[in-house]
Enzyme design. Structure first.
Site, PDB file in Angstrom:
ATOM      1  N   LYS A 272       0.836  -1.194   0.000  1.00  0.00           N
ATOM      2  CA  LYS A 272       0.000   0.000   0.000  1.00  0.00           C
ATOM      3  C   LYS A 272       0.874   1.249   0.000  1.00  0.00           C
ATOM      4  O   LYS A 272       2.007   1.204   0.483  1.00  0.00           O
ATOM      5  CB  LYS A 272      -0.852   0.031   1.282  1.00  0.00           C
ATOM      6  CG  LYS A 272      -1.980  -0.973   1.328  1.00  0.00           C
ATOM      7  CD  LYS A 272      -2.769  -0.819   2.625  1.00  0.00           C
ATOM      8  CE  LYS A 272      -3.888  -1.834   2.715  1.00  0.00           C
ATOM      9  NZ  LYS A 272      -4.929  -1.658   1.704  1.00  0.00           N
ATOM     10  N   ARG A 346     -10.366 -11.545   2.080  1.00  0.00           N
ATOM     11  CA  ARG A 346     -11.253 -12.588   1.535  1.00  0.00           C
ATOM     12  C   ARG A 346     -10.590 -13.968   1.581  1.00  0.00           C
ATOM     13  O   ARG A 346     -11.280 -14.983   1.668  1.00  0.00           O
ATOM     14  CB  ARG A 346     -11.664 -12.204   0.102  1.00  0.00           C
ATOM     15  CG  ARG A 346     -10.529 -12.107  -0.856  1.00  0.00           C
ATOM     16  CD  ARG A 346     -10.872 -11.285  -2.098  1.00  0.00           C
ATOM     17  NE  ARG A 346     -10.897  -9.855  -1.822  1.00  0.00           N
ATOM     18  CZ  ARG A 346     -11.216  -8.917  -2.707  1.00  0.00           C
ATOM     19  NH1 ARG A 346     -11.563  -9.252  -3.930  1.00  0.00           N
ATOM     20  NH2 ARG A 346     -11.191  -7.642  -2.384  1.00  0.00           N
TER      21      ARG A 346
HETATM   22  N1  BES Z   1      -8.021  -3.761   4.508  1.00  0.00           N
HETATM   23  C1  BES Z   1      -8.242  -3.337   3.184  1.00  0.00           C
HETATM   24  C2  BES Z   1      -9.551  -2.569   2.996  1.00  0.00           C
HETATM   25  C3  BES Z   1      -9.663  -1.266   3.714  1.00  0.00           C
HETATM   26  C4  BES Z   1      -9.382  -0.071   3.078  1.00  0.00           C
HETATM   27  C5  BES Z   1     -10.130  -1.223   5.008  1.00  0.00           C
HETATM   28  C6  BES Z   1      -9.508   1.128   3.744  1.00  0.00           C
HETATM   29  C7  BES Z   1     -10.266  -0.025   5.685  1.00  0.00           C
HETATM   30  C8  BES Z   1      -9.968   1.154   5.044  1.00  0.00           C
HETATM   31  C9  BES Z   1      -8.276  -4.555   2.241  1.00  0.00           C
HETATM   32  O1  BES Z   1      -7.491  -5.620   2.636  1.00  0.00           O
HETATM   33  C10 BES Z   1      -7.741  -4.100   0.940  1.00  0.00           C
HETATM   34  O2  BES Z   1      -6.601  -3.744   0.888  1.00  0.00           O
HETATM   35  N2  BES Z   1      -8.588  -4.134  -0.074  1.00  0.00           N
HETATM   36  C11 BES Z   1      -8.187  -3.742  -1.382  1.00  0.00           C
HETATM   37  C12 BES Z   1      -8.698  -4.747  -2.357  1.00  0.00           C
HETATM   38  C13 BES Z   1      -8.141  -4.609  -3.746  1.00  0.00           C
HETATM   39  C14 BES Z   1      -6.663  -4.888  -3.760  1.00  0.00           C
HETATM   40  C15 BES Z   1      -8.865  -5.564  -4.653  1.00  0.00           C
HETATM   41  C16 BES Z   1      -8.802  -2.373  -1.659  1.00  0.00           C
HETATM   42  O3  BES Z   1      -9.919  -2.127  -1.226  1.00  0.00           O
HETATM   43  O4  BES Z   1      -8.116  -1.539  -2.242  1.00  0.00           O
HETATM   44 MN    MN Z   2      -5.478  -5.435   1.988  1.00  0.00          MN
END
Ligand code: BES
Ligand code: MN
Ligand code: ZN
Length: 482
Positions: A272, A346
Site C-alpha cells: 500500500k 477474503r
Molecule cells: N483492509 C483493506 C480494505 C480497507 C481499506 C479497510 C480502507 C479499511 C480502510 C483490504 O485488505 C484491501 O486492501 N482491499 C483492497 C482490495 C483490492 C486490492 C482488490 C482495496 O480495497 O483496495
Molecule cells: Mn489489503
C-alpha cells in the site's frame, strides 16, 4: 484496557448539591420545570437560560451548558433536553451529550425518575469512552495525581429508586463492556496487538464462561487452510484461528459470527502507499466486533447458541511472503490465483467461513470484515455494506441496525459480477479489479458459502473508524486522514 466510565446510582439528595464539585447535569422536560433542591441563585440563572433563544433551538437529546453557575461549587451545569416521553435514541443522545464532556472531574446526573434513565446511562458510557492507554501523565496533569488508579471521571446518577435503576442499567452495561472491548482492540497498535496477544485476550474470556479454542499454524495446515496461511507467510507473528462458543440456547443450531482479523495490513508484496497506512491497525475490526459480541453475550448470560470465529493474521512483505501470481488451495478445495496480495481479507474469510459451516452446521452465518476500500467509495463512513443470499435474514439485520441507529445498506450480489473473478489458471482469482470492488469481494466470499446456508456479509471498512465520530462514539482518527 482503557478504563471505562464508572457509573453509580444513589438516592436523590439535593441538600449537598450546592457544595458538590465537578459537573452537574439536569434533565429538562417539555414544561421546562427545574428539579427541586437547586439553590435559589442557580434556579435564577437556569431559568434565564431556559428562556433564551439558544435553549429553544435545542432539540430533545441536546444540551446547553452554563459555566461556573451562580449558587453552585460545580464548574458546570449542563441542561439536558429530555422529555418524559423521549424515545431510546433521544435518551442515548442525551447521555452522549453528558459523556462527551466528562473530562477528569466527578459528574452528577439528576435523573430523578426519568423512564429512560438506563438508556441515558448507556449513551453516556458509550460516548464517554476514551483510549488513553499510551498517554503518559505529565506533571501538573490532574491524571498525574491519580496515577495507579483510574484517571477516568466517576459519574453518579441521583435518582428516585437507585436499586431499580442499577438493575435496569445492567443489560446496557454489558453492551458497553463488549463495545469497549472491541474499541480497545481496534485502537491497539500492531506492535502490541500481535496475533498472539489477540488470541491471549480472547483466551482470557474463558473466565466469563466462554469456551475458547486457539488453532495454531500446524492445526490450520492439517485442516488445509492454505488460503488463510498464505496471507501470514511474510509475518513474524503466527497465523491463528480462534473459536469462541457461548452455549446458552440448549440444542438449537448455533449462529456463526466470522471476523476478519488482519492485525496489520501493509498490502504485502502489492504494498500500500505510505500515506494513511497506519490506519491498517484497524484491519482486525471484524474480529474485534465478533470478540465484543461474544463478551456481551457471556456477560448477559444470553439464552442463545453463538459461535464466534476469527482469523488472525498479519499481511507483511518479506522474502517468504506470498507473491502476486501464486496459486493456493483453500480448505474447501477450490484453487485461488493471488493477483493482488492486498486482497487478503477474503482469503482469510474463505477458509474460516468454510470451517465454520463444516464444523458447526450453523442456522445462519454473519461475517464482518474491513474488506474493501471500494465500500467507502460507495457508502462513505455512515453505512456498512450488507450482502446476502437470504432476504428475511438481511431484512432482520437491517431493521435491527435501524432500531439501534447504526447505518447499514444492502448491496447486490449477482452472477454477472461473479464472472469478474474467473481466471484462466485457477478456479478463481482474488481480485476482480476496480469496478464493483465491494461486490466482487462479496461474490468471492459467496463461493465459500454452502448452498442453502443463510448468510450475510457486512463490509465495515467505512464504519470501523469513522473520522468524525458518531453520536455514541468519539472521533476514530486524526483530522485530515483519508
Ligand atoms: N483492509 C483493506 C480494505 C480497507 C481499506 C479497510 C480502507 C479499511 C480502510 C483490504 O485488505 C484491501 O486492501 N482491499 C483492497 C482490495 C483490492 C486490492 C482488490 C482495496 O480495497 O483496495
Ligand atoms: Mn489489503
Ligand atoms: Zn485488509
Amino acid at each position: 484496557m482503557a478504563s471505562p466510565v464508572e457509573i453509580s446510582f444513589t438516592a436523590t439528595e439535593t441538600a449537598g448539591l450546592a457544595t458538590r464539585e465537578g459537573r452537574i447535569a439536569i434533565l429538562i422536560g417539555e414544561s421546562n420545570r427545574l428539579p427541586a433542591g437547586l439553590p435559589r441563585a442557580t434556579r435564577d440563572v437556569a431559568l434565564r437560560a431556559l428562556d433564551s433563544a439558544g435553549w429553544k433551538a435545542v432539540k430533545a437529546g441536546g444540551s446547553l451548558e452554563l459555566a461556573y453557575p451562580a449558587g453552585l461549587q460545580a464548574e458546570a451545569l449542563q441542561l439536558i433536553s429530555l422529555p418524559k416521553k423521549a424515545g431510546v435514541a433521544e435518551a442515548r443522545k442525551a447521555g452522549a451529550a453528558i459523556g462527551a464532556k466528562l473530562g477528569k472531574v466527578e459528574t452528577t446526573v439528576l435523573a430523578d425518575n426519568h423512564p429512560q434513565a438506563a438508556e441515558l446511562a448507556l449513551g453516556l458510557a458509550l460516548r464517554g469512552y476514551t483510549f488513553d492507554v499510551y498517554k503518559t501523565a505529565k506533571s501538573g496533569d490532574v491524571s498525574a495525581e491519580t496515577e495507579g488508579e483510574s484517571a477516568r471521571a466517576h459519574v453518579t446518577f441521583m435518582c428516585a429508586d437507585p436499586e431499580a435503576l442499577a438493575r435496569k442499567a445492567e443489560a446496557g452495561a454489558a453492551v458497553a463492556e463488549g463495545v469497549f472491548f472491541t474499541r480497545d482492540l481496534i485502537n491497539e497498535p500492531a506492535n502490541v496487538l500481535t496475533t498472539t496477544d489477540f488470541a491471549d485476550r480472547l483466551l482470557a474470556m474463558r473466565e466469563l464462561g466462554l469456551e475458547v479454542e486457539v488453532l495454531d499454524e500446524d492445526e490450520l495446515a492439517k485442516l488445509g487452510m492454505r488460503a488463510l496461511l498464505g496471507v501470514g507467510l511474510g509475518s513474524e507473528t503466527p497465523s491463528k484461528v480462534v473459536v469462541m462458543r457461548w452455549n446458552g440456547g440448549g440444542e438449537e443450531a448455533p449462529l456463526a459470527l466470522v471476523g476478519k482479523g488482519v492485525v496489520f495490513d501493509t498490502g504485502g508484496i502489492s504494498i500500500k502507499p505510505a500515506a494513511g497506512m497506519e490506519e491498517m491497525t484497524m484491519d482486525m475490526g471484524g474480529a474485534g466486533v465478533v470478540a465484543g459480541v461474544m463478551r456481551t453475550l457471556a456477560l448477559r448470560r444470553a439464552k442463545a447458541n453463538v459461535v464466534g470465529l476469527v482469523g488472525l493474521v498479519e499481511n507483511m512483505p518479506d522474502g517468504r511472503a506470498q507473491r502476486p501470481g501464486d496459486i493456493v488451495k483453500s480448505m474447501k478445495g477450490d484453487t485461488i490465483e493471488i493477483v493482488n496480495t492486498d486482497a487478503e481479507g477474503r482469503l482469510v474469510l474463505a477458509d474460516v467461513l468454510w470451517y465454520a459451516q463444516k464444523r458447526f452446521n450453523p442456522s445462519a452465518v454473519i461475517d464482518l470484515a474491513t474488506l474493501t476500500g471500494a465500500v467507502i467509495v460507495a457508502l462513505g463512513h455512515d453505512h456498512a455494506g450488507l450482502f446476502s443470499n437470504d432476504d428475511p435474514l438481511v431484512e432482520a439485520l437491517l431493521s435491527a441496525a435501524k432500531a439501534e441507529g447504526e447505518g447499514a445498506w444492502r448491496m447486490p450480489l449477482a452472477p454477472a459480477y461473479d464472472k469478474l473473478i474467473d481466471t484462466r489458471l485457477a478456479d478463481m482469482k482474488n481480485s476482480g479489479g476496480r469496478s464493483a470492488g465491494s461486490i466482487t469481494a462479496a461474490q468471492f466470499l459467496q463461493r465459500f458459502i454452502r448452498k442453502d446456508q443463510p448468510w450475510v456479509h457486512i463490509d465495515i471498512a467505512g464504519v470501523a473508524l469513522p473520522p468524525g465520530g458518531t453520536t455514541l462514539a468519539p472521533k476514530g482518527r486524526q483530522a485530515g486522514a483519508s
